[in-house]
Write an enzyme that holds these catalytic residues in place. Structure first.
Site, mmCIF file in Angstrom:
data_model
loop_
_atom_site.group_PDB
_atom_site.id
_atom_site.type_symbol
_atom_site.label_atom_id
_atom_site.label_comp_id
_atom_site.label_asym_id
_atom_site.label_seq_id
_atom_site.Cartn_x
_atom_site.Cartn_y
_atom_site.Cartn_z
ATOM 1 N N LYS A 209 21.225 -18.439 25.725
ATOM 2 C CA LYS A 209 21.061 -18.902 24.337
ATOM 3 C C LYS A 209 19.801 -18.288 23.720
ATOM 4 O O LYS A 209 19.805 -17.824 22.586
ATOM 5 C CB LYS A 209 20.995 -20.438 24.274
ATOM 6 C CG LYS A 209 22.306 -21.111 24.602
ATOM 7 C CD LYS A 209 23.389 -20.820 23.553
ATOM 8 C CE LYS A 209 24.760 -21.227 23.977
ATOM 9 N NZ LYS A 209 25.850 -20.637 23.217
ATOM 10 N N TYR B 6 22.224 -20.346 31.706
ATOM 11 C CA TYR B 6 22.876 -20.708 30.437
ATOM 12 C C TYR B 6 21.829 -20.777 29.314
ATOM 13 O O TYR B 6 22.015 -20.214 28.236
ATOM 14 C CB TYR B 6 23.596 -22.059 30.595
ATOM 15 C CG TYR B 6 23.906 -22.725 29.289
ATOM 16 C CD1 TYR B 6 24.978 -22.305 28.518
ATOM 17 C CD2 TYR B 6 23.103 -23.763 28.795
ATOM 18 C CE1 TYR B 6 25.247 -22.907 27.291
ATOM 19 C CE2 TYR B 6 23.365 -24.363 27.589
ATOM 20 C CZ TYR B 6 24.437 -23.931 26.838
ATOM 21 O OH TYR B 6 24.689 -24.522 25.624
ATOM 22 N N SER C 65 21.440 -23.937 20.945
ATOM 23 C CA SER C 65 21.337 -25.246 21.586
ATOM 24 C C SER C 65 19.884 -25.700 21.612
ATOM 25 O O SER C 65 18.956 -24.877 21.672
ATOM 26 C CB SER C 65 21.855 -25.102 23.020
ATOM 27 O OG SER C 65 21.452 -26.185 23.801
HETATM 28 N N1 UFG Z 1 24.585 -38.095 32.589
HETATM 29 C C1 UFG Z 1 24.755 -39.090 33.532
HETATM 30 N N2 UFG Z 1 25.923 -39.112 34.242
HETATM 31 C C2 UFG Z 1 26.918 -38.189 34.052
HETATM 32 C C3 UFG Z 1 26.728 -37.174 33.075
HETATM 33 C C4 UFG Z 1 25.542 -37.155 32.365
HETATM 34 O O1 UFG Z 1 23.884 -39.927 33.737
HETATM 35 O O2 UFG Z 1 27.936 -38.260 34.746
HETATM 36 C C5 UFG Z 1 23.343 -38.071 31.797
HETATM 37 C C6 UFG Z 1 22.531 -36.814 32.034
HETATM 38 O O3 UFG Z 1 21.719 -36.945 33.150
HETATM 39 C C7 UFG Z 1 21.766 -36.737 30.714
HETATM 40 C C8 UFG Z 1 22.726 -37.324 29.693
HETATM 41 O O4 UFG Z 1 23.672 -38.064 30.435
HETATM 42 O O5 UFG Z 1 20.663 -37.569 30.794
HETATM 43 C C9 UFG Z 1 23.457 -36.267 28.889
HETATM 44 O O6 UFG Z 1 24.036 -35.337 29.774
HETATM 45 P P1 UFG Z 1 25.102 -34.245 29.319
HETATM 46 O O7 UFG Z 1 25.509 -33.490 30.540
HETATM 47 O O8 UFG Z 1 26.183 -34.890 28.518
HETATM 48 O O9 UFG Z 1 24.284 -33.344 28.316
HETATM 49 P P2 UFG Z 1 22.956 -32.482 28.555
HETATM 50 O O10 UFG Z 1 21.946 -33.066 27.640
HETATM 51 O O11 UFG Z 1 22.592 -32.352 29.953
HETATM 52 O O12 UFG Z 1 23.453 -31.045 28.144
HETATM 53 C C10 UFG Z 1 23.876 -30.805 26.862
HETATM 54 C C11 UFG Z 1 24.931 -29.694 26.839
HETATM 55 C C12 UFG Z 1 24.311 -28.372 27.146
HETATM 56 C C13 UFG Z 1 23.083 -28.156 26.320
HETATM 57 C C14 UFG Z 1 22.118 -29.285 26.519
HETATM 58 C C15 UFG Z 1 20.879 -29.111 25.719
HETATM 59 O O13 UFG Z 1 25.964 -29.972 27.754
HETATM 60 O O14 UFG Z 1 25.264 -27.383 26.863
HETATM 61 O O15 UFG Z 1 22.754 -30.479 26.121
HETATM 62 O O16 UFG Z 1 19.908 -30.024 26.105
HETATM 63 F F1 UFG Z 1 22.436 -27.016 26.637
#
Ligand code: UFG
Length: 348
Positions: free
Chosen positions: A156, A152, A127
């Site tokens: 990785k 997590y 990741s």
């Molecule tokens: N977000 C919101 N509201 C929500 C959900 C997400 O505003 O209800 C925002 C988050 O704050 C972030 C973006 O949308 O800015 C993306 O969030 P995600 O949870 O979809 O993804 P992440 O980037 O946090 O995490 C993902 C994977 C992880 C991985 C990570 C690596 O879920 O497994 O990318 O950066 F490790």
């Protein structure tokens, strides 16, 4: 004879899309999954798309004896794609031991059994979380590995190290570590897609469930980041494009085209997209509004990250091709399909 590839976590989100692409590329994928974050119905979806029902066994990869039995029974596997892992960042902070035990033990068992059954090739789901908040963007494979923000993330990083050390010590073994950015979307047939249990953590399932009226409002976590519109930026990659990269990676090792025993590739589009841009692109792609409100920042979130995917483009001859619009439309088609299935069940 078709070449056999073991796909652990093959009923999961990225795993199931990869199984489909492997079948379509002429491989014979075999699936191990303990259904801890997926369901058996995914196998139907795979069959409907490909006409093939792959070998499937419900095995927990932490169970060395059962895994050993599986390899005894299924000889001739040439490569493993290891998707099976726990993947919720927030949950890992609350349940660190579950994450360390699950993600690390599973990998150790696979690596220990590989030489016993003459399996030399492994593709690992890593990741972009390993880069933390990068100092410069976009991130290349040479960007420094930063302290992780969650157990997590540490799993990785550790798994990457464990694989690299094992390959170094074990002549003939090869590995490709694939660092995913943010996978979204569903198969264009809408027979398989992302199916989170309960309230979604990830952005896209939350967006589609809000658009469907299952959730009242999307909460956008933070609008005071140092980005053009104040919301976080990610590199959202279509899951089918991502799945295809696994077929290329497996073929590369089987065809002995890899340059080094351990290779690392960033899998992203190279484009950074903000949360607000996702909301407006979703409306443009589907015509459906997503009500939202701004909420406090989410702990552990990275402000911005996107990939330099040029190494994967050049070396693998692979490129993320789907447009954001088509990808978001596929998310919506999948959500509508889920609703249809749900309504049918209610009326039965
Ligand atoms: N977000 C919101 N509201 C929500 C959900 C997400 O505003 O209800 C925002 C988050 O704050 C972030 C973006 O949308 O800015 C993306 O969030 P995600 O949870 O979809 O993804 P992440 O980037 O946090 O995490 C993902 C994977 C992880 C991985 C990570 C690596 O879920 O497994 O990318 O950066 F490790």
């Amino acid at each position: 004879m078709k070449r056999k590839i073991l796909v652990t976590g093959g009923t999961g989100y990225i795993g199931s899309h990869t199984v489909v692409e492997l079948i379509e590329a002429g491989f014979e994928p075999l699936i191990i999954d303990n259904l801890s974050n997926s369901n058996i119905g995914v196998l139907d979806g795979i069959r409907k798309i490909t006409g093939v029902s792959p070998v499937y066994e419900n095995i927990d990869l932490k169970d060395y004896a059962s895994l050993n039995k599986f390899f005894q029974k299924n000889q001739g596997i040439e490569a493993i794609i290891n998707f099976a892992a726990s993947k919720a960042v927030g949950e890992s902070v609350k349940l660190p031991l579950l994450y360390y035990r699950n993600n690390i033990t599973s990998l150790l068992n696979l690596l220990e059994l590989m030489p016993k059954y003459d399996i030399n090739n492994i593709v690992f789901s890593s990741s972009c979380t390993v880069y933390g908040q990068p100092d410069t963007l976009p991130v290349t494979e040479q960007s420094p590995i930063k302290p992780a923000t969650s157990p997590y993330g540490y799993t990785k990083q550790m798994c990457e190290t464990i694989i690299s050390d094992t390959v170094r010590a074990c002549h003939g073994m090869k590995a490709i570590l694939l660092r995913y950015f943010n996978p979204i979307g569903a198969h264009p047939s809408a027979e398989i897609g992302e199916l989170p249990n309960g309230v979604p953590n990830n952005l896209l399932p939350y967006v589609t469930q809000t658009a469907m009226g299952i959730r009242e409002k999307l909460r956008i976590f933070g609008n005071d980041y140092n980005t053009p519109d104040g919301t976080c930026i990610r590199d959202y990659i279509n899951v089918v494009d991502l799945a295809k990269a696994h077929v290329v990676a497996v073929s590369r090792m089987l065809d002995k085209k890899n340059r080094k025993p351990v290779e690392v590739f960033n899998l992203g589009t190279g484009n950074g997209v903000s949360v607000l841009e996702i909301v407006s692109a979703f409306k443009a792609a589907t015509g459906v509004d997503v009500p939202y409100e701004f909420a406090p920042r989410r702990e552990g979130d990275i402000e911005k990250v996107w990939a330099d995917a040029s190494y994967a483009n050049k070396e693998l001859g692979w490129k993320a091709e789907a447009s954001l619009e088509d990808t978001l439309a596929s998310c919506w088609k999948w959500e509508m399909k889920l609703k249809e299935a749900h309504d049918k069940e209610q009326n039965a």
